[in-house]
Design a protein around this motif. Structure first.
Motif, PDB file in Angstrom:
ATOM      1  N   GLU A 246      -1.099   2.981  39.211  1.00 13.12           N
ATOM      2  CA  GLU A 246      -0.605   3.347  40.546  1.00 13.12           C
ATOM      3  C   GLU A 246       0.919   3.256  40.655  1.00 13.12           C
ATOM      4  O   GLU A 246       1.557   4.127  41.260  1.00 13.12           O
ATOM      5  CB  GLU A 246      -1.230   2.447  41.611  1.00 13.12           C
ATOM      6  CG  GLU A 246      -2.551   2.941  42.149  1.00 13.12           C
ATOM      7  CD  GLU A 246      -3.714   2.524  41.263  1.00 13.12           C
ATOM      8  OE1 GLU A 246      -4.035   1.326  41.232  1.00 13.12           O
ATOM      9  OE2 GLU A 246      -4.291   3.396  40.591  1.00 13.12           O
ATOM     10  N   LEU A 247       1.504   2.211  40.086  1.00 16.49           N
ATOM     11  CA  LEU A 247       2.950   2.024  40.224  1.00 16.49           C
ATOM     12  C   LEU A 247       3.728   2.683  39.109  1.00 16.49           C
ATOM     13  O   LEU A 247       4.959   2.747  39.165  1.00 16.49           O
ATOM     14  CB  LEU A 247       3.269   0.520  40.279  1.00 16.49           C
ATOM     15  CG  LEU A 247       2.574  -0.270  41.391  1.00 16.49           C
ATOM     16  CD1 LEU A 247       3.056  -1.719  41.400  1.00 16.49           C
ATOM     17  CD2 LEU A 247       2.804   0.369  42.757  1.00 16.49           C
ATOM     18  N   GLY A 248       3.034   3.166  38.081  1.00 14.92           N
ATOM     19  CA  GLY A 248       3.706   3.903  37.016  1.00 14.92           C
ATOM     20  C   GLY A 248       4.602   3.072  36.125  1.00 14.92           C
ATOM     21  O   GLY A 248       5.562   3.584  35.546  1.00 14.92           O
ATOM     22  N   ILE A 249       4.305   1.783  35.998  1.00 16.91           N
ATOM     23  CA  ILE A 249       5.107   0.906  35.134  1.00 16.91           C
ATOM     24  C   ILE A 249       4.535   0.972  33.720  1.00 16.91           C
ATOM     25  O   ILE A 249       3.367   0.671  33.513  1.00 16.91           O
ATOM     26  CB  ILE A 249       5.092  -0.545  35.645  1.00 16.91           C
ATOM     27  CG1 ILE A 249       5.632  -0.592  37.075  1.00 16.91           C
ATOM     28  CG2 ILE A 249       5.915  -1.452  34.735  1.00 16.91           C
ATOM     29  CD1 ILE A 249       5.507  -1.962  37.723  1.00 16.91           C
ATOM     30  N   PRO A 250       5.312   1.357  32.730  1.00 18.18           N
ATOM     31  CA  PRO A 250       4.801   1.438  31.359  1.00 18.18           C
ATOM     32  C   PRO A 250       4.332   0.056  30.873  1.00 18.18           C
ATOM     33  O   PRO A 250       4.987  -0.954  31.171  1.00 18.18           O
ATOM     34  CB  PRO A 250       6.003   1.925  30.544  1.00 18.18           C
ATOM     35  CG  PRO A 250       6.925   2.545  31.546  1.00 18.18           C
ATOM     36  CD  PRO A 250       6.728   1.787  32.813  1.00 18.18           C
ATOM     37  N   PRO A 251       3.228  -0.008  30.139  1.00 16.21           N
ATOM     38  CA  PRO A 251       2.768  -1.298  29.601  1.00 16.21           C
ATOM     39  C   PRO A 251       3.846  -2.025  28.806  1.00 16.21           C
ATOM     40  O   PRO A 251       3.918  -3.260  28.830  1.00 16.21           O
ATOM     41  CB  PRO A 251       1.586  -0.900  28.716  1.00 16.21           C
ATOM     42  CG  PRO A 251       1.066   0.359  29.324  1.00 16.21           C
ATOM     43  CD  PRO A 251       2.283   1.087  29.815  1.00 16.21           C
ATOM     44  N   SER A 252       4.692  -1.262  28.106  1.00 16.09           N
ATOM     45  CA  SER A 252       5.753  -1.881  27.305  1.00 16.09           C
ATOM     46  C   SER A 252       6.801  -2.572  28.163  1.00 16.09           C
ATOM     47  O   SER A 252       7.615  -3.346  27.647  1.00 16.09           O
ATOM     48  CB  SER A 252       6.426  -0.828  26.426  1.00 16.09           C
ATOM     49  OG  SER A 252       6.971   0.217  27.221  1.00 16.09           O
ATOM     50  N   LEU A 256       3.099 -10.573  30.702  1.00  8.97           N
ATOM     51  CA  LEU A 256       2.242 -11.476  31.452  1.00  8.97           C
ATOM     52  C   LEU A 256       2.873 -12.857  31.476  1.00  8.97           C
ATOM     53  O   LEU A 256       3.368 -13.340  30.457  1.00  8.97           O
ATOM     54  CB  LEU A 256       0.843 -11.558  30.824  1.00  8.97           C
ATOM     55  CG  LEU A 256       0.030 -10.267  30.716  1.00  8.97           C
ATOM     56  CD1 LEU A 256      -1.384 -10.579  30.235  1.00  8.97           C
ATOM     57  CD2 LEU A 256      -0.011  -9.527  32.042  1.00  8.97           C
ATOM     58  N   GLY A 257       2.847 -13.487  32.645  1.00  8.84           N
ATOM     59  CA  GLY A 257       3.291 -14.867  32.788  1.00  8.84           C
ATOM     60  C   GLY A 257       2.165 -15.672  33.399  1.00  8.84           C
ATOM     61  O   GLY A 257       1.432 -15.159  34.247  1.00  8.84           O
ATOM     62  N   ALA A 258       1.995 -16.914  32.971  1.00  8.20           N
ATOM     63  CA  ALA A 258       0.865 -17.691  33.475  1.00  8.20           C
ATOM     64  C   ALA A 258       1.020 -19.153  33.099  1.00  8.20           C
ATOM     65  O   ALA A 258       1.715 -19.492  32.137  1.00  8.20           O
ATOM     66  CB  ALA A 258      -0.450 -17.145  32.930  1.00  8.20           C
ATOM     67  N   ASP A 259       0.347 -20.009  33.865  1.00 13.45           N
ATOM     68  CA  ASP A 259       0.308 -21.431  33.535  1.00 13.45           C
ATOM     69  C   ASP A 259      -1.114 -21.950  33.710  1.00 13.45           C
ATOM     70  O   ASP A 259      -1.881 -21.417  34.506  1.00 13.45           O
ATOM     71  CB  ASP A 259       1.257 -22.224  34.448  1.00 13.45           C
ATOM     72  CG  ASP A 259       0.810 -22.212  35.903  1.00 13.45           C
ATOM     73  OD1 ASP A 259       0.253 -23.232  36.368  1.00 13.45           O
ATOM     74  OD2 ASP A 259       0.998 -21.181  36.572  1.00 13.45           O
ATOM     75  N   GLY A 283       4.162  -8.458  25.947  1.00 14.69           N
ATOM     76  CA  GLY A 283       4.092  -9.854  25.533  1.00 14.69           C
ATOM     77  C   GLY A 283       3.553 -10.731  26.641  1.00 14.69           C
ATOM     78  O   GLY A 283       3.105 -10.242  27.683  1.00 14.69           O
ATOM     79  N   ALA A 284       3.605 -12.034  26.415  1.00 19.09           N
ATOM     80  CA  ALA A 284       3.106 -12.998  27.405  1.00 19.09           C
ATOM     81  C   ALA A 284       3.884 -14.298  27.286  1.00 19.09           C
ATOM     82  O   ALA A 284       4.262 -14.710  26.179  1.00 19.09           O
ATOM     83  CB  ALA A 284       1.613 -13.251  27.213  1.00 19.09           C
TER      84      ALA A 284
END
Length: 301
Positions: A246-252, A256-259, A283-284
């Motif tokens: 929907e937002l057209g942001i390339p996967p590259s 991902l950020g997470a805790d 990446g993550a």
């Protein structure tokens, strides 16, 4: 041609089957900590009439915060990697367990919901977002959950950005610079899968935006016990595809950020995308997430 992922050995399959054996039947496993036959005790609702009962708790929390600050400054953090926020947070959380109103799932959820009323750190900007979960024809074990979506269920989240980054982005948008270059972080918050939200993690996500010079999107995935596996993972995967489709942001351009529990969801999201042939993010960044299972079963990598 794309290399095929390593398959588990016979010994690994036998080890997994042994671990899963207690869960194949309908009886309660001996290792279970919860007996479903025991009625759930409802927490006492807070009213003006019983508000006085919380005065000792608030006083105790004030003392706990002061003690944690002093101990951190004099003796250092309990763990070398902890900042002052982590020292204070863990002390407060442990003290909550002494009060029955907060020592329940519902009580803890209500307690951490108060985080949404805290003032936003001065160096950050927050934009709340609500979007509908679409049916996307997902593959694999998310196919069943995806098939149940009718386009009416909503997820919430928020865009988080540091003020300096926001000024840079505004200048680029005004100058109509080339689209598709912006980097973003898709963030999955921690909280043992049943508490916390994107709002409680604003100090962390604003800091991420500030030091990486990019926007952060924090998603409010469904929490237990209102959902069960793979509900939270389905929400995380859906938020990823919203950014891509929907937002057209390339996967590259996505990291991902997470805790904590969010780190587990981030790893599960990466494995799901990889195993089903979907484009992977670049990446993550995972904080305080257990990776022991990956060391035990390297075929997951």
């Amino acid at each position: 041609s794309k290399p095929r992922p390593k398959q588990p050995s016979k010994e690994t399959k036998e080890a997994l089957n042994t671990l899963l054996e207690p869960y194949k039947g309908t009886s309660l496993p001996s290792s279970a900590r919860l007996d479903p036959t025991v009625p759930t005790r409802q927490p006492t609702k807070m009213t003006f009439g019983n508000a006085w009962r919380y005065v000792p708790f608030l006083v105790n929390q004030g003392v706990s915060i002061g003690t944690a600050l002093a101990s951190h400054a004099i003796y250092g953090p309990p763990k070398k990697s902890w900042g002052i926020e982590m020292s204070v947070f863990t002390k407060m959380l442990r003290d909550c367990a002494a009060y029955s109103e907060f020592a329940t799932i519902a009580g803890l959820q209500q307690f951490f919901d108060l985080g949404s009323f805290l003032p936003v750190p001065s160096d950050g900007l927050i934009t709340p977002v609500t979007f509908r979960v679409k049916k996307r024809g997902l593959k694999g074990f998310l196919a069943e959950a995806d098939a149940q979506e009718d386009g009416k269920r909503e997820l919430t989240g928020e865009w988080v950005v540091g003020k300096q980054t926001w000024r840079r982005l505004q200048a680029e948008w005004r100058n109509k610079q080339e689209k598709g270059r912006e980097r973003v972080i898709l963030y999955f918050h921690g909280g043992a899968y049943f508490i916390m939200s994107a709002a409680t993690h604003r100090p962390l996500t604003i800091a991420l935006s500030k030091y990486t010079d990019c926007r952060v999107f924090g998603i409010n995935y469904r929490l237990a016990p209102d959902t069960k596996f793979p509900g939270a993972l389905h929400d995380c995967v859906s938020s990823y595809f919203r950014m891509v489709d929907e937002l057209g942001i390339p996967p590259s351009n996505i990291v991902l950020g997470a805790d904590s529990a969010g780190g587990g969801l981030a790893m599960a999201t990466l494995l799901y995308l990889r195993d089903n042939g979907y484009p992977l993010p670049s990446g993550a960044m995972l904080f305080s997430v257990s990776t022991q299972i990956l060391k035990s079963f390297p075929f997951l990598l």
